[in-house]
Design a protein around this motif. Structure first.
Motif: not given
Length: 461
Positions: A66-67, A70, A154, A277, A281-282, A294
């Motif tokens: 899941s990066i 971004t 999410y 969030y 980006l987290q 992330h």
């Protein structure tokens, strides 16, 4: 004795190595690699055990899950910055007929679009993307789980829609656009949609025995914008520097700052950990630090990217196991180790080359009612307003070039600060979103609230 700015001290390097060694050992990861970034460049790489018989390094690819989101968010914000869309636009305006078009682009970026967390069965991470050739296959007959815009939830399908949006506006595949507009400009030559040698194999580690099972590698197809990418600690270190500072070839610094501003409410279960969030980006508060980045996972792989702008430190951690080491904690620890052992050396103070006398006249104490605030001038032409003691609203303000400033954070984000002048040019008061700040508490000559009581200040006799 001094050390070059881009070199970490031996004790710091050992502490970093110890942290990833503990993570790899206790988490039972076949291999774990990490990097630390400071001053916009990688200053440390570390690895434990091997990949295909040789030690993994900054050029070995791991799947980053899941990066990938971004990267997709960066593409969408490029479209916004070019004026091709607005974040407040409903998806339907640019990508009609999905059945989820009432969600805005900003809501999809921040996971507040109300969409389901996953696509309909079969489990998309463990089955070929060819089973979901159309967006309808990703969304299913009932794509929404919550009212649009009401809560953070999410959503992997939400980022599939954003990838399709990029394809529609650009007229090219998500992968082609990503390579041309992000990977090549930033020099991320070892980041790709498909694995490239050398790359790690993904493994499942038995929970009760020290044996492993190879995980299959699935092409995610339509779901690619949510989690397809492979990358390295070297490339992600460069990507971390971009997310911290911006790069005008891809996104300006102001836009990457926007990405890391909270855009979604934290879930009740996350409030204690300070999780929220932004736009792709987290965000997290840990050990008194504001962190962003992330995490990512796919069968056989775990990934984490953690950045502290205040400390000018970022960390990348990758492992080739389905579960095991808590990489988000490891990444935060790597940042903390460097920040505490070798705190950022501030730039030397220098006087500004020139200052507008009318702006300099505004510096100093101001009062909101009876509470004292200080207005300070910044070298870039901006100002800050903060309470002189105790608690109170504070913010930095960006100069607009017309004698006004716009708030950048907190309660005053987006609000306008201006100096209201009398006919003779002297300053009557500051107006901040209709709030009046005066040079003396409840100054009699000022507008609302003025002196409040014509009898003035008094004691109790």
């Amino acid at each position: 004795m001094t050390t070059p700015q881009d070199e970490l001290l031996p004790a710091t390097r050992r502490a970093l190595l110890h942290r990833i060694a503990v993570a790899q050992s206790e988490g039972r990861a076949p291999s774990l690699v990490a990097a630390v970034v400071r001053g916009g460049r990688a200053v440390w790489h570390g690895a434990r055990t091997s990949v295909d018989g040789h030690g993994p390094d900054e050029n070995v690819q791991y799947r980053i899950g899941s990066i990938t989101k971004t990267f997709t968010a960066v593409l969408v914000l490029r479209l916004r910055d070019e004026g091709l869309l607005d974040l407040a636009d409903p998806l339907e305006k640019h990508l009609p007929g999905t059945g989820a078009g009432e969600a805005t682009i900003a809501e999809l970026l921040a996971h507040t679009g109300g969409l389901a967390a996953e696509s309909p069965a079969p489990w998309w991470e463990r089955t070929p993307g060819s089973l979901r050739p159309q967006l309808a296959d990703v969304l299913g007959e009932q794509p929404f789980r919550h009212p649009v815009g009401r809560r953070f939830h999410y959503s992997n399908p939400g980022y599939t829609l954003l990838g399709a949006l990029v394809e529609k506006v650009r007229g090219a595949s998500w992968e082609e656009v990503l390579r041309a507009e992000v990977l090549e400009p930033l020099g991320l030559r070892r980041t790709s949609a498909q694995p490239q040698v050398p790359h790690a194999g993904g493994w499942a580690v038995h929970p009760w025995a020290d044996v492993m099972l190879p995980e299959p590698v699935e092409d995610l197809g339509r779901m690619a914008p949510a989690g397809q990418l492979w990358s390295t600690t070297g490339d992600l270190a460069r990507f971390a520097a971009f997310l911290a500072y911006g790069d005008d070839r891809v996104l300006a610094a102001e836009t990457v700052r926007e990405m890391r501003m909270p855009a979604a409410p934290a879930e009740a279960a996350d409030v204690v950990d300070g999780l929220s969030y932004g736009l792709g980006l987290q965000l997290q508060s840990r050990d008194g630090r504001l962190l962003f980045g992330h995490s990512g996972s796919l069968p056989g792989f775990l990934a984490n990217l953690t950045i502290s702008v205040e400390d000018d430190v970022a960390a990348v951690v990758l492992a080739n196991c389905t579960s095991g080491p808590p990489l988000a904690l490891v990444g935060a620890d790597l940042v903390r180790i460097v920040a505490e052992a070798e705190p950022r050396i501030p730039e030397p103070w220098r006087p500004v080359p020139d200052v507008d006398a009318s702006v300099l006249d505004l510096a100093g104490p101001w009062y909101w009612g009876t509470q004292a605030f200080a207005l300070r001038l910044a070298a870039d032409g901006g100002v800050s307003l903060e309470p002189l003691s105790g608690y109170g609203r504070r913010s930095r303000f960006r100069a607009n070039g017309d004698g006004t400033w716009t708030g950048l954070e907190g309660y005053y984000a987006g609000e306008t600060l201006r100096a209201v002048r009398r006919p003779d040019g002297s300053v009557s008061h500051l107006d901040l979103g209709s709030f009046v700040f005066t040079r003396r508490p409840y100054e009699e000559s000022a507008p609302v609230p003025g002196g409040v009581d014509p009898a003035g200040w008094r004691g109790i006799g």
